[in-house]
Design an enzyme around this catalytic site. Structure first.
Site, mmCIF file in Angstrom:
data_model
loop_
_atom_site.group_PDB
_atom_site.id
_atom_site.type_symbol
_atom_site.label_atom_id
_atom_site.label_comp_id
_atom_site.label_asym_id
_atom_site.label_seq_id
_atom_site.Cartn_x
_atom_site.Cartn_y
_atom_site.Cartn_z
ATOM 1 N N CYS A 113 1.078 -1.184 -0.015
ATOM 2 C CA CYS A 113 -0.039 0.276 -0.091
ATOM 3 C C CYS A 113 0.965 1.294 0.022
ATOM 4 C CB CYS A 113 -0.906 0.162 1.206
ATOM 5 S SG CYS A 113 -1.896 1.400 1.500
ATOM 6 N N CYS A 116 -0.792 4.353 2.265
ATOM 7 C CA CYS A 116 -0.806 4.200 3.658
ATOM 8 C C CYS A 116 -0.425 2.742 4.172
ATOM 9 C CB CYS A 116 -2.433 4.764 4.125
ATOM 10 S SG CYS A 116 -3.634 3.915 3.418
ATOM 11 N N SER A 117 -1.339 2.052 4.919
ATOM 12 C CA SER A 117 -0.895 0.903 5.157
ATOM 13 C C SER A 117 -1.998 -0.319 5.147
ATOM 14 C CB SER A 117 -0.613 0.970 6.728
ATOM 15 O OG SER A 117 -1.860 1.572 7.327
ATOM 16 N N CYS A 118 -2.750 -0.243 3.982
ATOM 17 C CA CYS A 118 -3.745 -1.045 3.946
ATOM 18 C C CYS A 118 -3.255 -2.474 3.756
ATOM 19 C CB CYS A 118 -4.499 -0.794 2.496
ATOM 20 S SG CYS A 118 -5.419 0.838 2.459
#
Lengths: 211, 218
Positions: A113, A116-118
């Site tokens: 991702c 962000c941090s998906c």
């Protein structure tokens, strides 16, 4: 410089400053939100316990082991990840939009991702620090083989590489190739070969000799 | 927004450093911060896209030098103050100085197991999908000052629609608290050389999940 990573090391090294500052800050915020009637601290305890003990890559490993053992389940998983995983009953409910992507001798998949941090929390738990770090997010899309080298992984010649950038609410899990020499193994034993990183695509499953 | 969070393809951040036997949380406050975010999200006061936008709006130096959960904590404080749920004076005091606002719901310990999985972001479509699998598309050259999920490295690039993922909440709108504005979502596949030029690894392909407003026919 792995910023997020270094920051955590700083937390440990300078245990005084940021650690206690953050503890106090979070405690103050929780107190305000509880006194306002917005949150119940008892619910927070249950959330933390769930992420520390119940939700984690052991769930994903069960999914992969089942796909390796059961061709009908493998097909169902690749067709509709959410539905197939829900059918295993590993968790209360499986969120929508889980997509399983399959490695083959010609294709290696990797998940990132960049924005962000998906990450597929339900099957892999919370993401590791490196997954959320600038080095991984910046390089996975233009130098995935370099990233794999950081993990000590070299793909065989002739393997193409496919990177999935998780830019929406779809979530991805890699279905790695079943290691050689595991014919007749139980699902439980197969699951012990499945590492978190091999379901992100930054690793390969353990070999039959390693367990 | 063209912020520091949009990291795909940037240089200079160094090697990826996996941590052997990494704990789920590195300090108790990290778990508390995650749980506070989940519990506040459950009240329905903001969307997941508003929270992502909240992280993106952090000053770049703060973004780069704060650990992941520190960013979450700062974002949470900012959102709470922005939405008038508590004052900065109350957060500073560590106690409520005024009564809370009524919220739609409150997470109880008994409800937690049912909230650990993600909800559905699918929404009924207002019109048929404009593209189908196999179509060549070009991503738009957009630079909104607000939240978008079209990364910089994949703007104005030609790719192929690989799959239609359904009609979903549109983050660019939802991040502003202006409703779901459902849009079709596609997996769009790019050749590495289209993204990174002639020096790209020729065996590399990269896909993004692209909402229909990001795309035009190519």
């Amino acid at each position: 410089m792995a910023q997020d990573h270094d920051q955590h090391h700083d937390d440990h090294h300078e245990h005084g400053s940021e650690l206690s500052e953050m503890q106090l800050r979070v405690r103050a915020l929780e107190t305000v939100l509880a006194e306002k009637g917005y949150i119940d601290p008892a619910a927070l305890d249950v959330i933390i316990e769930a992420y520390e003990t119940k939700v984690g890559p052991h769930n994903g490993a069960r999914v992969v082991a089942k796909a390796w053992s059961d061709p009908a389940f493998r097909r169902a998983l690749l067709e509709d990840g959410s539905k197939a995983v829900a059918s295993l009953g590993l968790m209360n409910r499986v969120g929508d939009h889980l997509i399983a992507v399959e490695n083959t001798p010609k294709l290696h998949n990797m998940i990132v991702c960049t924005l962000c941090s998906c990450y597929p929390w339900e099957v892999l738990g919370l993401p590791p620090v490196w997954y959320k770090s600038a080095p991984y997010r910046s390089r996975a899309v233009n130098d995935p083989r370099g990233v794999l080298a950081d993990f000590g992984v070299t793909l065989p010649a002739g393997t193409d590489i496919r990177v999935w950038d998780s830019t929406a609410e779809t979530r991805f899990i890699v279905l790695p190739m079943r290691p050689a020499g595991t014919e007749g193994w139980s699902e439980e034993k197969l699951a012990s070969l499945v590492t978190r990183d091999c379901m992100i695509g930054t690793g390969l499953p353990k070999s039959a000799k390693e367990v | 927004m063209d912020g520091i969070h949009d990291m795909g393809g940037m240089h200079g951040f160094g090697k990826v450093e996996p941590e052997p036997n990494e704990p789920v949380f590195h300090a108790p406050w990290e778990g508390r911060t995650l749980a506070l975010n989940r519990a506040m999200g459950y009240t329905g006061i903001w969307t997941i896209d508003q929270t992502r936008y909240g992280i993106e709006k952090l000053p770049p130096d703060v973004y780069l030098t704060s650990s992941y959960y520190r960013k979450w904590e700062i974002r949470l404080e900012n959102l709470i103050v922005e939405l008038g749920l508590a004052g900065a004076d109350e957060i500073k005091a560590g106690h409520a100085l005024r009564p809370g606002k009524p919220l739609k719901r409150k997470l109880t310990a008994a409800d937690v197991p049912n909230t650990l999985s993600r909800g559905s972001f699918s929404r009924p479509a207002k019109s048929p999908a404009r593209f189908k699998a196999g179509d060549r598309v070009r991503t738009k050259n957009i630079h909104p000052q607000t939240h978008t999920r079209l990364p910089r490295y994949a703007r104005e690039k030609v790719g192929v629609v690989e799959a239609i993922r359904g009609c979903h909440v549109f983050p660019d709108t939802a991040a502003l608290g202006k409703g779901d504005d459902p849009q079709w979502l596609y997996t769009v596949l790019f050749d590495g050389r289209e993204l990174w030029g002639e020096t790209s690894d020729p065996s590399l392909k990269v896909s993004i999940e692209a909402f229909e407003p990001y795309l035009e026919p190519a």
